[in-house]
Design a protein around this motif. Sequence first.
Motif, PDB file in Angstrom:
ATOM      1  N   SER A 175       0.831  -1.206   0.000  1.00 54.25           N
ATOM      2  CA  SER A 175       0.000   0.000   0.000  1.00 54.25           C
ATOM      3  C   SER A 175       0.866   1.257   0.000  1.00 54.25           C
ATOM      4  O   SER A 175       0.525   2.257  -0.637  1.00 54.25           O
ATOM      5  CB  SER A 175      -0.961   0.002   1.190  1.00 54.25           C
ATOM      6  OG  SER A 175      -0.251   0.041   2.403  1.00 54.25           O
ATOM      7  N   LEU A 176       2.001   1.217   0.675  1.00 54.00           N
ATOM      8  CA  LEU A 176       2.924   2.348   0.668  1.00 54.00           C
ATOM      9  C   LEU A 176       3.497   2.561  -0.733  1.00 54.00           C
ATOM     10  O   LEU A 176       3.590   3.706  -1.207  1.00 54.00           O
ATOM     11  CB  LEU A 176       4.041   2.102   1.675  1.00 54.00           C
ATOM     12  CG  LEU A 176       4.985   3.254   1.972  1.00 54.00           C
ATOM     13  CD1 LEU A 176       4.211   4.395   2.623  1.00 54.00           C
ATOM     14  CD2 LEU A 176       6.089   2.791   2.892  1.00 54.00           C
ATOM     15  N   LEU A 177       3.847   1.481  -1.399  1.00 47.95           N
ATOM     16  CA  LEU A 177       4.348   1.568  -2.772  1.00 47.95           C
ATOM     17  C   LEU A 177       3.265   2.112  -3.705  1.00 47.95           C
ATOM     18  O   LEU A 177       3.524   2.976  -4.540  1.00 47.95           O
ATOM     19  CB  LEU A 177       4.826   0.200  -3.255  1.00 47.95           C
ATOM     20  CG  LEU A 177       5.349   0.122  -4.684  1.00 47.95           C
ATOM     21  CD1 LEU A 177       6.634   0.932  -4.814  1.00 47.95           C
ATOM     22  CD2 LEU A 177       5.566  -1.315  -5.086  1.00 47.95           C
ATOM     23  N   GLY A 178       2.040   1.618  -3.553  1.00 44.68           N
ATOM     24  CA  GLY A 178       0.927   2.105  -4.377  1.00 44.68           C
ATOM     25  C   GLY A 178       0.646   3.576  -4.145  1.00 44.68           C
ATOM     26  O   GLY A 178       0.387   4.330  -5.098  1.00 44.68           O
ATOM     27  N   LEU A 179       0.704   4.008  -2.906  1.00 49.22           N
ATOM     28  CA  LEU A 179       0.485   5.416  -2.600  1.00 49.22           C
ATOM     29  C   LEU A 179       1.572   6.282  -3.202  1.00 49.22           C
ATOM     30  O   LEU A 179       1.297   7.340  -3.774  1.00 49.22           O
ATOM     31  CB  LEU A 179       0.423   5.625  -1.090  1.00 49.22           C
ATOM     32  CG  LEU A 179       0.238   7.061  -0.614  1.00 49.22           C
ATOM     33  CD1 LEU A 179      -1.129   7.574  -1.042  1.00 49.22           C
ATOM     34  CD2 LEU A 179       0.399   7.141   0.881  1.00 49.22           C
ATOM     35  N   GLY A 180       2.824   5.835  -3.105  1.00 48.46           N
ATOM     36  CA  GLY A 180       3.927   6.597  -3.688  1.00 48.46           C
ATOM     37  C   GLY A 180       3.817   6.705  -5.195  1.00 48.46           C
ATOM     38  O   GLY A 180       4.009   7.781  -5.772  1.00 48.46           O
TER      39      GLY A 180
ATOM     40  N   PHE B 177       3.132  10.093  -7.360  1.00 46.63           N
ATOM     41  CA  PHE B 177       4.049  10.477  -8.432  1.00 46.63           C
ATOM     42  C   PHE B 177       3.288  10.679  -9.742  1.00 46.63           C
ATOM     43  O   PHE B 177       3.521  11.650 -10.471  1.00 46.63           O
ATOM     44  CB  PHE B 177       5.129   9.411  -8.592  1.00 46.63           C
ATOM     45  CG  PHE B 177       6.181   9.756  -9.597  1.00 46.63           C
ATOM     46  CD1 PHE B 177       7.148  10.695  -9.306  1.00 46.63           C
ATOM     47  CD2 PHE B 177       6.200   9.142 -10.832  1.00 46.63           C
ATOM     48  CE1 PHE B 177       8.124  11.024 -10.226  1.00 46.63           C
ATOM     49  CE2 PHE B 177       7.163   9.459 -11.769  1.00 46.63           C
ATOM     50  CZ  PHE B 177       8.129  10.400 -11.466  1.00 46.63           C
ATOM     51  N   ALA B 178       2.351   9.781 -10.048  1.00 49.49           N
ATOM     52  CA  ALA B 178       1.570   9.890 -11.280  1.00 49.49           C
ATOM     53  C   ALA B 178       0.697  11.143 -11.257  1.00 49.49           C
ATOM     54  O   ALA B 178       0.579  11.850 -12.272  1.00 49.49           O
ATOM     55  CB  ALA B 178       0.711   8.646 -11.466  1.00 49.49           C
ATOM     56  N   LEU B 179       0.083  11.430 -10.126  1.00 47.51           N
ATOM     57  CA  LEU B 179      -0.754  12.627 -10.011  1.00 47.51           C
ATOM     58  C   LEU B 179       0.081  13.892 -10.150  1.00 47.51           C
ATOM     59  O   LEU B 179      -0.329  14.842 -10.831  1.00 47.51           O
ATOM     60  CB  LEU B 179      -1.502  12.636  -8.673  1.00 47.51           C
ATOM     61  CG  LEU B 179      -2.408  13.835  -8.414  1.00 47.51           C
ATOM     62  CD1 LEU B 179      -3.566  13.832  -9.412  1.00 47.51           C
ATOM     63  CD2 LEU B 179      -2.923  13.818  -7.003  1.00 47.51           C
ATOM     64  N   ALA B 180       1.266  13.895  -9.556  1.00 44.75           N
ATOM     65  CA  ALA B 180       2.133  15.069  -9.657  1.00 44.75           C
ATOM     66  C   ALA B 180       2.585  15.293 -11.095  1.00 44.75           C
ATOM     67  O   ALA B 180       2.630  16.431 -11.565  1.00 44.75           O
ATOM     68  CB  ALA B 180       3.347  14.899  -8.744  1.00 44.75           C
ATOM     69  N   ARG B 181       2.898  14.234 -11.805  1.00 47.23           N
ATOM     70  CA  ARG B 181       3.294  14.378 -13.210  1.00 47.23           C
ATOM     71  C   ARG B 181       2.113  14.822 -14.061  1.00 47.23           C
ATOM     72  O   ARG B 181       2.274  15.615 -14.990  1.00 47.23           O
ATOM     73  CB  ARG B 181       3.852  13.064 -13.735  1.00 47.23           C
ATOM     74  CG  ARG B 181       5.202  12.785 -13.104  1.00 47.23           C
ATOM     75  CD  ARG B 181       6.005  11.833 -13.861  1.00 47.23           C
ATOM     76  NE  ARG B 181       6.305  12.380 -15.198  1.00 47.23           N
ATOM     77  CZ  ARG B 181       6.987  11.719 -16.097  1.00 47.23           C
ATOM     78  NH1 ARG B 181       7.414  10.523 -15.835  1.00 47.23           N
ATOM     79  NH2 ARG B 181       7.237  12.247 -17.273  1.00 47.23           N
ATOM     80  N   MET B 182       0.918  14.312 -13.751  1.00 47.79           N
ATOM     81  CA  MET B 182      -0.276  14.687 -14.506  1.00 47.79           C
ATOM     82  C   MET B 182      -0.590  16.168 -14.314  1.00 47.79           C
ATOM     83  O   MET B 182      -1.030  16.850 -15.237  1.00 47.79           O
ATOM     84  CB  MET B 182      -1.472  13.838 -14.071  1.00 47.79           C
ATOM     85  CG  MET B 182      -2.715  14.060 -14.911  1.00 47.79           C
ATOM     86  SD  MET B 182      -4.055  12.993 -14.433  1.00 47.79           S
ATOM     87  CE  MET B 182      -4.478  13.641 -12.831  1.00 47.79           C
ATOM     88  N   LEU B 183      -0.329  16.685 -13.124  1.00 50.38           N
ATOM     89  CA  LEU B 183      -0.583  18.097 -12.842  1.00 50.38           C
ATOM     90  C   LEU B 183       0.542  19.002 -13.345  1.00 50.38           C
ATOM     91  O   LEU B 183       0.435  20.223 -13.269  1.00 50.38           O
ATOM     92  CB  LEU B 183      -0.781  18.311 -11.341  1.00 50.38           C
ATOM     93  CG  LEU B 183      -2.041  17.676 -10.756  1.00 50.38           C
ATOM     94  CD1 LEU B 183      -2.050  17.840  -9.250  1.00 50.38           C
ATOM     95  CD2 LEU B 183      -3.288  18.266 -11.376  1.00 50.38           C
ATOM     96  N   GLY B 184       1.610  18.404 -13.831  1.00 53.46           N
ATOM     97  CA  GLY B 184       2.704  19.176 -14.392  1.00 53.46           C
ATOM     98  C   GLY B 184       3.680  19.732 -13.378  1.00 53.46           C
ATOM     99  O   GLY B 184       4.352  20.735 -13.640  1.00 53.46           O
TER     100      GLY B 184
END
Length: 77
Positions: free
Chosen positions: A55-60, A64-71
């Motif tokens: 779950s920690l890996l999934g959250l990380g 990361f994916a959300l941060a990249r999506m937001l630019g």
Amino acid sequence: MIDWIPIVFVTFKALTLGTCMFFAIKWHYDQGKKATDKRALLRAGGKVAAVFMLSLLGLGLSTFALARMLGLDLSFP
């Protein structure tokens, strides 16, 4: 009147957390008396640790994916 709000909230929080901690410790103590099989206890602990790490890996990764999506800039300085 406004001066009493932090006092009431902090008192309520302390009482609630204290009560919850008491019953959590009591429940774990009672469960510890029941569990005498060390293998089952270690297996359950291993499963909990594995689920936590996944779950920690999934959250990380999702962060990361959300941060990249937001630019957002994710490069190291």
